[in-house]
Design an enzyme around this catalytic site. Structure first.
Site, mmCIF file in Angstrom:
data_model
loop_
_atom_site.group_PDB
_atom_site.id
_atom_site.type_symbol
_atom_site.label_atom_id
_atom_site.label_comp_id
_atom_site.label_asym_id
_atom_site.label_seq_id
_atom_site.Cartn_x
_atom_site.Cartn_y
_atom_site.Cartn_z
ATOM 1 N N CYS A 172 1.019 -1.133 0.066
ATOM 2 C CA CYS A 172 -0.061 -0.137 0.176
ATOM 3 C C CYS A 172 0.790 1.264 -0.089
ATOM 4 O O CYS A 172 1.744 1.517 0.957
ATOM 5 C CB CYS A 172 -1.017 0.144 1.162
ATOM 6 S SG CYS A 172 -1.730 1.405 1.455
ATOM 7 N N CYS B 219 0.600 3.232 3.235
ATOM 8 C CA CYS B 219 1.424 2.658 4.204
ATOM 9 C C CYS B 219 3.063 2.946 4.242
ATOM 10 O O CYS B 219 3.654 3.368 5.038
ATOM 11 C CB CYS B 219 1.049 1.306 4.333
ATOM 12 S SG CYS B 219 -0.607 0.815 4.467
#
Length: 456
Positions: free
Chosen positions: A376, A379
């Site tokens: 991600c 992230c």
């Protein structure tokens, strides 16, 4: 961080070392057509507006050179993807002009003391006010400091320098010595001396300009766009989409940069004449041999395919990523990418570990847990902030942890941990079984710390 110029397919006429430069009628090539620029917009020296009584808006310590009108806007990824395509064949000068016009005083040029002096020359040629900042790590070459001084005098500006936190540098050197990066990698030192100072500086801006080129590092920079929503850092407003990153010379060949620098007769780092191409900190930079790639002179003791210090971490892609940009997926549905949040200050929770946290009504200490997936990009963007937060909370009595919530853990995370998207951050108080979800998209250290302090 090395900065450069435009591809030979774009550069013509005055941007060649063998051509004559007409000082009274500068030209710029745009998509193969050489057109004269309006002379009235091109000062011989950059005007220092601060000497004319114009007040500068105080920002987080960051490059203050010249003040331009304020422009405020929130970045939308789709808009900048479209703009990058529109500018794909534009000259660096046109791209620089567009960036300065769009963001005014809330954009600044990142200057490292190498070929990126080309960016300053492009900014001067636009005739617009511009700002310049640089990261002084404390370990730069003497020749780089000499170039800083020469550049300030040549352009009539003041570069605003950003420095690492003295306490953090002191702790690193006392605990691990002056040259620990030769033994355990450059990431820790770069994080303290470069990434965190840059993060603080960019919090005072809405956009920044770099000298990244696709040919600088085939392993990490081959796909950089002309302009993008920054995937790793946050800007003035905080949160996703709060910072825009411009790369005006992304499509430029290094040889063309040097043709331009010679033609314009601008100051350059004297290390270039000694075989240095990519120039960083003194202990981590060396000259390259004929035929070697320029990035082979940086962190030469490490993997040659990932030569980034963290300032452009969003460039790094795992080898398991396939051609369409999607991660290679295992049978359990998780992407095969390197893990993140990997530090001794962050506890990696297993499924039983997170289940125990959920069951406990009286914990010995509160816990902060990020639910994440390593593939991600959001992230990845908050990794630096979360690692720094964990270091700050190391002796506070708050445990900082991570739990990977994709793949076979996805259904559990959605049902039991309130996860709707990555990353999701949960705080587990000492005397409550119910975790509290962090509600904001602002994932900088100060915002996360305020959330923790309000609840513990």
């Amino acid at each position: 961080m090395v900065l450069a110029f435009s591809s030979s397919a774009v550069i013509h006429g005055s941007l060649s070392s063998s051509s004559s430069y007409e000082p009274h009628q500068p030209k710029v090539s745009q998509m193969g057509i050489t057109q004269p620029m309006d002379r009235s917009r091109i000062p011989l020296k950059t005007v220092n507006y601060t000497q004319r009584g114009l007040a500068m808006k105080p920002l987080v310590p960051l490059a203050a050179t010249i003040v331009a009108p304020e422009v405020k806007e929130k970045a939308e990824a789709d808009d900048y993807d479209k703009l990058a395509k529109e500018l794909a064949n534009a000259s660096p000068l046109k791209i620089m002009d567009k960036a300065l016009e769009k963001f005014g005083s809330e954009i600044a040029i990142a200057f490292s003391g190498a070929e990126d002096v080309a960016l300053l020359e492009y900014a001067r040629l636009t005739g617009r006010p511009f700002r310049v900042f640089s990261l002084d790590t404390g370990r730069l070459n003497p020749e780089t400091y000499q170039l800083f001084d020469a550049v300030e005098k040549h352009y009539g500006i003041r570069i605003e320098y950003t420095f690492p936190d003295a306490v953090e540098v002191q702790a690193l050197v006392r605990n691990k010595g002056l040259y620990s990066f030769y033994e355990d990698g450059h990431q820790e030192c770069c994080r303290i001396r470069k990434v965190r100072p840059l993060r603080r500086a960019l919090k005072g801006l809405r956009a920044w300009i770099t000298g990244q080129r696709k040919d600088q590092s085939p392993g990490t920079r081959s796909e950089i766009p002309i302009v993008q929503v920054d995937p790793s850092f946050e800007g003035l407003d905080g949160g996703v989409g709060s910072l825009v990153k411009w790369n005006p010379v992304a499509n430029v060949d290094g040889n063309d940069i040097w043709n331009f620098l010679r033609a314009m007769n601008v100051p350059v780092n004297s290390l270039h004449s000694q075989g240095y191409v990519s120039i960083g900190c003194e202990p981590c930079t060396r000259a390259v041999l004929p035929g070697q790639h320029e990035r082979e002179g940086r962190w030469w003791w490490e993997d040659s395919k990932a030569k980034e210090c963290g300032l452009h971490k969003g460039n790094i892609k795992d080898e398991s990523m396939n051609g369409n940009g999607n991660g290679t997926v295992h049978a359990n549905g998780s992407a095969a990418v390197a893990d993140i949040f990997d530090t001794n200050d962050i506890v990696s929770l297993s499924r039983p570990g997170i289940e125990n946290l959920l069951k406990l009504e009286n914990r010995r200490e509160p816990w902060l847990v990020v639910l994440y997936a390593p593939w991600c990009r959001f992230c990845q963007a908050m990794e630096g902030s979360y690692v720094e937060l964990a270091e700050k909370l190391a002796s506070s009595g708050v445990k900082v942890a991570k739990f990977r919530g994709d793949g076979e853990q996805k259904a559990f995370a959605q049902k039991e941990l309130q996860i709707g998207s990555f990353p999701t951050i949960l705080f587990f108080p000492r005397h409550s079984s119910q975790p509290i979800k962090y509600p904001s998209e602002k994932r900088d250290v100060d915002s996360l710390l305020a959330f923790v302090n309000a609840l513990r």
